[in-house]
Every structure is written in structure tokens, then in C-alpha cells.
Design a protein around this motif. Sequence first.
Motif, PDB file in Angstrom:
ATOM      1  N   GLN A 170       0.838  -1.205   0.000  1.00 44.90           N
ATOM      2  CA  GLN A 170       0.000   0.000   0.000  1.00 44.90           C
ATOM      3  C   GLN A 170       0.876   1.259   0.000  1.00 44.90           C
ATOM      4  O   GLN A 170       0.645   2.199  -0.764  1.00 44.90           O
ATOM      5  N   PHE A 171       1.901   1.247   0.829  1.00 46.50           N
ATOM      6  CA  PHE A 171       2.821   2.389   0.929  1.00 46.50           C
ATOM      7  C   PHE A 171       3.509   2.614  -0.415  1.00 46.50           C
ATOM      8  O   PHE A 171       3.624   3.736  -0.908  1.00 46.50           O
ATOM      9  N   ALA A 172       3.974   1.510  -1.016  1.00 45.88           N
ATOM     10  CA  ALA A 172       4.678   1.607  -2.302  1.00 45.88           C
ATOM     11  C   ALA A 172       3.743   2.162  -3.374  1.00 45.88           C
ATOM     12  O   ALA A 172       4.138   2.994  -4.191  1.00 45.88           O
ATOM     13  N   ASP A 173       2.487   1.719  -3.356  1.00 42.26           N
ATOM     14  CA  ASP A 173       1.502   2.210  -4.341  1.00 42.26           C
ATOM     15  C   ASP A 173       1.304   3.714  -4.207  1.00 42.26           C
ATOM     16  O   ASP A 173       1.369   4.455  -5.184  1.00 42.26           O
ATOM     17  N   ILE A 174       1.052   4.135  -2.976  1.00 41.14           N
ATOM     18  CA  ILE A 174       0.774   5.561  -2.739  1.00 41.14           C
ATOM     19  C   ILE A 174       1.940   6.426  -3.212  1.00 41.14           C
ATOM     20  O   ILE A 174       1.754   7.475  -3.811  1.00 41.14           O
ATOM     21  N   HIS A 175       3.168   5.964  -2.939  1.00 38.92           N
ATOM     22  CA  HIS A 175       4.333   6.820  -3.211  1.00 38.92           C
ATOM     23  C   HIS A 175       5.054   6.479  -4.515  1.00 38.92           C
ATOM     24  O   HIS A 175       6.116   7.045  -4.786  1.00 38.92           O
ATOM     25  N   GLY A 176       4.481   5.577  -5.302  1.00 40.62           N
ATOM     26  CA  GLY A 176       5.101   5.226  -6.580  1.00 40.62           C
ATOM     27  C   GLY A 176       6.467   4.576  -6.420  1.00 40.62           C
ATOM     28  O   GLY A 176       7.395   4.864  -7.180  1.00 40.62           O
TER      29      GLY A 176
END
Length: 449
Positions: A170-176
Motif C-alpha cells: 500500500q505504501f509503495a503504491d501511494i508513493h510510486g
Amino acid sequence: MKKVITYGTYDLLHQGHINLLKRAKDLGDYLMVGVTSDSFDRERGKLNVRNNVLDRIESVRKTGLADKIIIEEYVGQKIDNIQRYGIDVFAIGSDWEGKFDYLKEFCEVTYLPRTEGVSSTMLRNESQVNYKVGIIGTGRIASRFVPETIFVQGVQVYAAFNPDLEEANQFADIHGIPRSYNTFETFIKEVDAVYIASPHLTHYNYTKKCLQNGKHVLCEIPFVLSGGRARELYDLAYKNGLVLMEASKTAFCPAFNHLVTLIKSGVIGDVVDIDSSLSKLTFDESLRELDIVQAGGSITELASLPLLSVVKILGKEYKDVQFYSRLKKGVDIYTKGVIVYDNAVATIKLGLGVKTEGNLVVSGTKGYAYVPAPWWKTDYFELRFEDQNKNKKYFYSYEGEGLRYELQEFISCISNHRPSSFKLGRRESAVIADIIESYRKGNRITLIQ
Ligand code: CTP
């Protein structure tokens, strides 16, 4: 005699600079060159300049074209210089066309042709190694950190790690962020350096494992909760040729750096007293801040920055430390620490359940420095004296969340093979951990209920 002045950063001195200096010199009989100071560049958002001001001055001097070199330190200085030195012509490259027309009131303004195809930015980009940075821990501070990384050259946030894969994803998705992992061994192989923003009690193990895997580490505050552990990790990093830095953001900010150098140079006399305070009211008892099991409490959550101000100014050799705390369910919601030195005394005031004025006052034998709340992210401070006419105000910029400065210093230490930063030395960081440890061991605490 016709006097010409020109200004620039002159980082990684190149042919474009030399051509410009020649063209400027040809406009008159005497050439004065203003080289920007490191702090002025930082303040203008030029965070990635490679050479320090002394090196840049030396490169300009070596061209043999400058009759006098001065340092440019503040906005408005050009007008002062032109008037003070009786300058006839202000010259600058054509990339600045029109920007300095306001100086026409004071002298002739000339925009000189710029040399095509070369610039310091280009040279920095060409020679910059890109470091793949991994993020351990995907909470609140990590979310503030990632957007700051775009301002620092040489950084690619490449992977996120969290033992809970869903959170990492989720973190990786939000921050690309391209990769996300919950297996440390796979994650660590993918990156060159790591930013640790996980809960306090995990800092020691993560830092050690990253260093053992040959990765540089920037670890959030509080770094570790014991001086011995801090020294052990710094030694390990040194032995492995790695950079280990405590991400104590204030230590790397322009205003704080200048405050420390001014005080060290004696402008307020001998420092006799420091009063440094930080409070952040927190009511949600489910948060880590108020959870004793996760090492919550005012000291662990808030002491790092006030202790930084004390240790940077008064040094590492304190003689005694004493604490006064109010507890709630075993957690210190307020702590006052008194740190005694041979010739000075400092107090830190920390509140999770008590609101304090979050300012910093450093008192000396000739005057005092006043940094208003929130002093730890200040863009402004004052030096005050008995004779109020001598009072001076200092203004700086504090960009974004203020986390880009620590990251820039971290990357600069890695690129330049500097094992640590003078802005927060390894031994200074370990002393901060010593004081936190002393509290956690229950030494010299008086309860105020
Ligand atoms: N200059 C020039 N030709 C270039 C680069 C710079 O004439 N190719 C001039 C600038 O116009 C300025 C002076 O050199 O008058 C100093 O510029 P500086 O900002 O130090 O150099 P840059 O290479 O432009 O730096 P940066 O890429 O960091 O902006």
C-alpha cells in the motif's frame, strides 16, 4: 578605473564560468567576483552544490581573472556591494536576462552571452551516482520523508519494507515506489542505502542488519535507546566503510547550523544556560507515543531534538543529569531534564500530556539567542543584547517538511566517502542516547504527581 562585478556559485568550475569571467573582465579594468556562501545557496534551494565555498573561491582565484573575491551571503547584498565598492558595471550570464534590471538604479547592467552546452547542474548530473534507497517502516514519518527525496540529487526510493506485506504494498503504491517486500533478506539486496523509520525498539536490530549487509543507514530519531548500542553501531559502520547517520532533522537545517556557528564564535559570550522545549499533545492512548510496551513517553518521543541543541552548544562532557516527570499509566507525559556542565546548565522540557512553549533560549554573558516555537523547524531567530540597538534578526528558509536537508547530507557523506557529518557527530549522537538511557534506567527521576 572601471570596476565590474559578477556573481555566481561556481560549483565544479567549468569552461562556461571561465568564459563568463573573461567577458566580464573585458568590460572594465577591475573585476570583483561574488561567490555564494553554502548557507545562501541552501536557502535559495540549491541543495546539491558539490564544492564548499572555500573550494569554489579557490577555483575562481586560480583562473587568475578576479582582482577581488567576496562571499555573497544574503538577498540584497548586490545593492550594498555595488554602492560600497563604487561598481560601474554589473555583469551576469544571459540566463538571468532581465532578472537584475532593478540594479540599473545603481550601475550599468550587462547580460553576457552564456556558453552553450555546459553547466554545473549538467556536470553534477553526469557524475552523480544514483543510490537506490530502501525504506524500512511505512508509518507517518516515512510518508513525510518520501516526497522530500525528489529535492535531493542522486536518490531513487526503490523499495519499501514492512513485515506486513499488505502495508508495504500500500505504501509503495501511494508513493510510486517500484518494489515492496516483507522479507528483509530480499529487500536488503535490492538497495544501496536504507532509511529506517520503524518503531524505536526495532532501530537497533534493523540498523545492525543493514550494516552487516553493507548498506548505508539513515535512522530516525531516537536512533537507539542506549549510548553503548549507539557506539557499537557507529563502530560497525566505520569498520565496514559505511555511513550511519541519525536523522535528527534540525541538525541539518540552515537556521540551526548558523545559530550554532554564531554561538560558538562567541557573539553572545560564554553560554551559561540553555532552555529547550518541545511538546506535542497526544490524547489517543492507542498510539505508540503513549504505549509503554513500545517505549512510548516524552523522553523517547521528544528528547532527541532538545538534547541535540544542548549537546551541539554545550558539548558532550556533561557532569550530571536529573529528571522530573509526571506519569500517566506508567508513561511520562511530561519530563523536565536538568543537564549540568562545569560552567553551564541546560534544561529540556518535553510534553506529550502537557503543553509547553516550544522555544529555545540560549543565554550567555553578553546576550542571548531566542528561537521562537517551533524552534526545531525554525526559519527565524534573534540575538538579543542589553543594548537593544544591537539586537539582530536572522531569517532563513525551511523548505517543506525539512527532511531534505538530512537526506542531502547523508547522500553527500556517501558520495564524498565521509563516514560522518560534523553537523551531528557520531559521539554527539551517542551522548544523546546516553542521556535517554539514563532516564530509561530510572536514574535520578523525581516524580511530580
Ligand atoms: N555561466 C555561463 N555559461 C554557462 C554556465 C554559467 O556564462 N554555461 C555563467 C552564469 O550565467 C553566471 C556565472 O556563469 O553568470 C555563474 O553561474 P553559476 O550559476 O555558478 O553556474 P551554472 O553552471 O549555471 O550553475 P547551475 O547549473 O548550478 O545553475
